[in-house]
Design an enzyme around this catalytic site. Structure first.
Site, PDB file in Angstrom:
ATOM      1  N   ASP A   1       4.467  19.858   8.405  1.00 42.55           N
ATOM      2  CA  ASP A   1       5.454  20.961   8.393  1.00 42.55           C
ATOM      3  C   ASP A   1       6.685  20.630   7.558  1.00 42.55           C
ATOM      4  O   ASP A   1       7.236  21.504   6.870  1.00 42.55           O
ATOM      5  CB  ASP A   1       5.849  21.328   9.822  1.00 42.55           C
ATOM      6  CG  ASP A   1       6.406  20.126  10.576  1.00 42.55           C
ATOM      7  OD1 ASP A   1       5.706  19.104  10.670  1.00 42.55           O
ATOM      8  OD2 ASP A   1       7.563  20.186  11.032  1.00 42.55           O
TER       9      ASP A   1
ATOM     10  N   ARG B   1      -3.869   9.459   4.017  1.00 36.38           N
ATOM     11  CA  ARG B   1      -2.675  10.287   4.254  1.00 36.38           C
ATOM     12  C   ARG B   1      -1.904  10.520   2.964  1.00 36.38           C
ATOM     13  O   ARG B   1      -1.315  11.583   2.772  1.00 36.38           O
ATOM     14  CB  ARG B   1      -1.782   9.577   5.288  1.00 36.38           C
ATOM     15  CG  ARG B   1      -0.421  10.194   5.511  1.00 36.38           C
ATOM     16  CD  ARG B   1      -0.473  11.481   6.258  1.00 36.38           C
ATOM     17  NE  ARG B   1       0.861  12.031   6.500  1.00 36.38           N
ATOM     18  CZ  ARG B   1       1.078  13.181   7.147  1.00 36.38           C
ATOM     19  NH1 ARG B   1       0.065  13.890   7.584  1.00 36.38           N
ATOM     20  NH2 ARG B   1       2.309  13.649   7.323  1.00 36.38           N
TER      21      ARG B   1
ATOM     22  N   ARG C   1      -8.800  -0.845   4.188  1.00 38.14           N
ATOM     23  CA  ARG C   1      -8.012   0.196   3.491  1.00 38.14           C
ATOM     24  C   ARG C   1      -6.653  -0.359   3.075  1.00 38.14           C
ATOM     25  O   ARG C   1      -6.053   0.102   2.108  1.00 38.14           O
ATOM     26  CB  ARG C   1      -7.813   1.407   4.402  1.00 38.14           C
ATOM     27  CG  ARG C   1      -9.017   2.305   4.552  1.00 38.14           C
ATOM     28  CD  ARG C   1      -8.662   3.557   5.312  1.00 38.14           C
ATOM     29  NE  ARG C   1      -7.415   4.118   4.825  1.00 38.14           N
ATOM     30  CZ  ARG C   1      -6.593   4.855   5.580  1.00 38.14           C
ATOM     31  NH1 ARG C   1      -6.887   5.107   6.828  1.00 38.14           N
ATOM     32  NH2 ARG C   1      -5.479   5.340   5.077  1.00 38.14           N
TER      33      ARG C   1
ATOM     34  N   LYS D   1       0.853  -1.208   0.000  1.00 33.66           N
ATOM     35  CA  LYS D   1       0.000   0.000   0.000  1.00 33.66           C
ATOM     36  C   LYS D   1       0.880   1.245   0.000  1.00 33.66           C
ATOM     37  O   LYS D   1       0.667   2.170  -0.799  1.00 33.66           O
ATOM     38  CB  LYS D   1      -0.880   0.005   1.249  1.00 33.66           C
ATOM     39  CG  LYS D   1      -1.597   1.322   1.511  1.00 33.66           C
ATOM     40  CD  LYS D   1      -2.455   1.315   2.760  1.00 33.66           C
ATOM     41  CE  LYS D   1      -1.707   1.618   4.006  1.00 33.66           C
ATOM     42  NZ  LYS D   1      -1.374   3.029   4.244  1.00 33.66           N
ATOM     43  N   ASN D   2       1.894   1.250   0.858  1.00 33.29           N
ATOM     44  CA  ASN D   2       2.682   2.476   1.028  1.00 33.29           C
ATOM     45  C   ASN D   2       3.686   2.716  -0.081  1.00 33.29           C
ATOM     46  O   ASN D   2       4.327   3.776  -0.117  1.00 33.29           O
ATOM     47  CB  ASN D   2       3.348   2.475   2.408  1.00 33.29           C
ATOM     48  CG  ASN D   2       2.299   2.575   3.510  1.00 33.29           C
ATOM     49  OD1 ASN D   2       1.150   2.952   3.249  1.00 33.29           O
ATOM     50  ND2 ASN D   2       2.657   2.202   4.723  1.00 33.29           N
TER      51      ASN D   2
ATOM     52  N   CYS E   1      -4.558   7.690   9.288  1.00 36.04           N
ATOM     53  CA  CYS E   1      -5.000   7.087  10.539  1.00 36.04           C
ATOM     54  C   CYS E   1      -4.764   8.070  11.685  1.00 36.04           C
ATOM     55  O   CYS E   1      -3.734   8.735  11.763  1.00 36.04           O
ATOM     56  CB  CYS E   1      -4.226   5.798  10.801  1.00 36.04           C
ATOM     57  SG  CYS E   1      -4.741   4.480   9.707  1.00 36.04           S
TER      58      CYS E   1
ATOM     59  N   ASP F   1       4.640   0.038  11.646  1.00 36.41           N
ATOM     60  CA  ASP F   1       3.381  -0.491  11.109  1.00 36.41           C
ATOM     61  C   ASP F   1       3.138  -1.946  11.472  1.00 36.41           C
ATOM     62  O   ASP F   1       2.070  -2.486  11.166  1.00 36.41           O
ATOM     63  CB  ASP F   1       3.331  -0.330   9.580  1.00 36.41           C
ATOM     64  CG  ASP F   1       3.193   1.122   9.196  1.00 36.41           C
ATOM     65  OD1 ASP F   1       3.440   1.455   8.026  1.00 36.41           O
ATOM     66  OD2 ASP F   1       2.871   1.949  10.070  1.00 36.41           O
TER      67      ASP F   1
ATOM     68  N   ARG G   1      -0.650  14.070  12.732  1.00 39.42           N
ATOM     69  CA  ARG G   1       0.002  13.821  11.434  1.00 39.42           C
ATOM     70  C   ARG G   1       0.362  15.169  10.788  1.00 39.42           C
ATOM     71  O   ARG G   1      -0.253  15.629   9.850  1.00 39.42           O
ATOM     72  CB  ARG G   1      -0.918  13.016  10.509  1.00 39.42           C
ATOM     73  CG  ARG G   1      -1.487  11.737  11.052  1.00 39.42           C
ATOM     74  CD  ARG G   1      -0.500  10.638  11.391  1.00 39.42           C
ATOM     75  NE  ARG G   1       0.184  10.065  10.267  1.00 39.42           N
ATOM     76  CZ  ARG G   1      -0.275   9.043   9.538  1.00 39.42           C
ATOM     77  NH1 ARG G   1      -1.461   8.555   9.796  1.00 39.42           N
ATOM     78  NH2 ARG G   1       0.435   8.550   8.551  1.00 39.42           N
ATOM     79  N   PRO G   2       1.377  15.849  11.325  1.00 37.51           N
ATOM     80  CA  PRO G   2       1.742  17.187  10.813  1.00 37.51           C
ATOM     81  C   PRO G   2       2.287  17.126   9.394  1.00 37.51           C
ATOM     82  O   PRO G   2       2.680  16.057   8.918  1.00 37.51           O
ATOM     83  CB  PRO G   2       2.823  17.653  11.790  1.00 37.51           C
ATOM     84  CG  PRO G   2       3.396  16.392  12.353  1.00 37.51           C
ATOM     85  CD  PRO G   2       2.278  15.399  12.397  1.00 37.51           C
TER      86      PRO G   2
END
Ligand code: EPZ
Length: 415
Positions: free
Chosen positions: A125, A93, A389, A22-23, A117, A299, A122-123
């Site tokens: 910056d 995300r 997901r 997925k990632n 999630c 994960d 979950r910044p």
């Protein structure tokens, strides 16, 4: 709300082929925005996050054509720099990658409410730092780079997969040379590098830095790397139930920190001819410290914690997302005994019992599923949509291992 009904307590045995990661798949899909030529991606997993990512591109004008069940051709010639659909962007995300891809292609992108999630803040910056360092400027919720992006030195103060992905997308389309210091090196980041190179990007990894020479990008082709997290989850299912599961389709070396920790705790690991098998039992408590690759992956932290409970317990220190322990309260309903102190959880050997619990994120949901498979009796996992997901064909794959598992869709009458 979709739910899984699991009748646990049976040893799971057999072989499962994992799908594309997925990632890894999600960065590849958004990277196709960088060129107006068609791109082909193979070994795509059949998961909701891939569907949503393709839906975002289609809503912006891209053409999406499945050549077979796992191969898709994406054409973005007609894609417009319009606002991506907010409700889809908020669903995952990986939609943060729209910023890098759209700045690289159109010199314009939107800072939206990105999903992900909610186990931790979950910044973004670091993503914005990279965009501004490469010449973009922000006006309200829009990022502009009307003169295009220009290479720069990006000194990340911590390892971030997402910020590294966005920096790679922007740097590949920028004029000149970019150095990304403290870059992530997860297999899914390497997969994106292979894809960008196939599109004409010049990318070199030197230690923990990536050096990128911007180039005009053309269509590319790539296969999604096997999902090491899906693979680790199925291997843990064997351990959780006193059985033996073999996985194919992902690399043993991508799981080396995870596997060596479990074998150090007494489990039997076998890696041969592209197959990974995990069996036996943990004979001593395990100490887990998650960190960026190649360390123990965050994960797989929730899933492993659930399995420790069914064995000799252990200590779990979360080094990436310090608050990633939301699943523990649901596991407590299933008999888990633990103490948490900041980013460390002490997991005690527990007799897991069936219960009705609710998943609140993807990997936490997978942890509840492993606990349900281990506990003798019927459990119900509400919020199964989180699990869908990131895990393709989960009912079919667990059923081939002997699990008694059913998915009840919204408004369907369950048994
Ligand atoms: C990716 O999330 C994965 N998601 C996550 O997998 C994974 O847990 C994470 O990488 C770490 O491996 C996708 O690839 C879609 P990060 P990402 O940026 O990119 C901080 C799953 O279950 N940070 O590597 O969001 C951040 O808070 C999901 O498949 C900033 O401070 O993670 C964290 O502490 C869950 N500022 C650390 O960096 C930023 O701008 C690492 O996060 C970005 C991140």
């Amino acid at each position: 709300m979709e739910r899984l009904i699991v009748s646990g307590g049976k040893p799971l045995e057999g072989t499962v082929r994992v799908g594309g990661s997925k990632n890894a798949a999600l960065p590849l899909i958004f990277a196709t925005i960088l060129t107006e030529n068609a791109c082909t991606i193979e070994n795509l997993p059949a998961i909701r996050d891939v569907e949503i990512s393709l839906e975002i591109l289609a809503a912006m004008g891209a053409s999406i054509r499945y050549l077979d069940r796992t191969t898709v051709e994406i054409g973005t010639r007609a894609l417009k720099p319009i606002l991506p659909p907010p409700h889809l962007v908020a669903a995952l995300r990986a939609s943060t990658y729209l910023m890098g891809a759209m700045l690289g292609r159109f010199g314009r992108a939107y800072v939206q409410d990105f999903g992900g999630c909610n186990f931790s803040p979950r910044p973004i910056d670091m993503h914005l730092y990279a965009a501004e360092a490469l010449g973009a400027w922000r006006q309200g919720d829009t990022l502009f780079a009307s003169q295009g992006l220009t290479g720069a030195i990006l000194a990340f103060d911590k390892v971030s997969v997402g910020a590294t992905v966005n920096a790679l997308l922007m740097a590949s389309a920028a004029k000149g040379t970019t150095v990304i210091e403290n870059a992530a090196c997860e297999p899914h980041v390497e997969n994106l590098i292979v894809f960008l190179r196939s599109m004409g990007a010049q990318i070199l990894r030197i230690g923990s830095s990536l050096v990128v020479e911007g180039r005009p990008l053309h269509g590319g082709r790539c296969s999604v790397v096997g999902d090491m997290i899906e693979g680790g989850t199925y291997l843990l299912a064997g351990l959780a139930t006193g059985g033996c599961v073999t996985v194919t389709g992902c690399e043993g070396e991508h799981l080396s920190a995870f596997l060596s920790l479990l074998s150090g705790g007494g489990a039997r690991v076998l890696i041969r001819d592209g197959r990974i098998a995990l069996s036996g039992a943990l004979s001593s408590p395990i100490l887990i410290k998650t960190a960026p690759y190649p360390a123990f992956p965050t994960d797989l932290q929730p899933q492993t914690a659930a399995v420790l409970a069914a064995h000799m317990g252990g200590i779990v220190t979360e080094g990436v997302f310090p608050h990633r322990f939301g699943y523990l309260s649901a596991l407590e309903t299933m008999g888990l005994s633990f103490v948490k102190n900041g980013s460390t959880a002490y997991i005690f050997p527990s007799r897991l019992i069936p219960a009705t619990v609710t998943a609140t994120d993807l990997r936490g949901g997978a942890a509840l599923l492993l606990a349900a498979l281990s506990a003798k009796g019927e459990s119900v996992i509400e919020g199964a949509s989180y699990i869908l997901r990131g895990y393709e064909d989960i009912v079919e794959k667990f059923s081939t291992l002997g699990a008694d598992i059913k998915l009840i869709k919204e408004n369907e009458k369950g048994s």
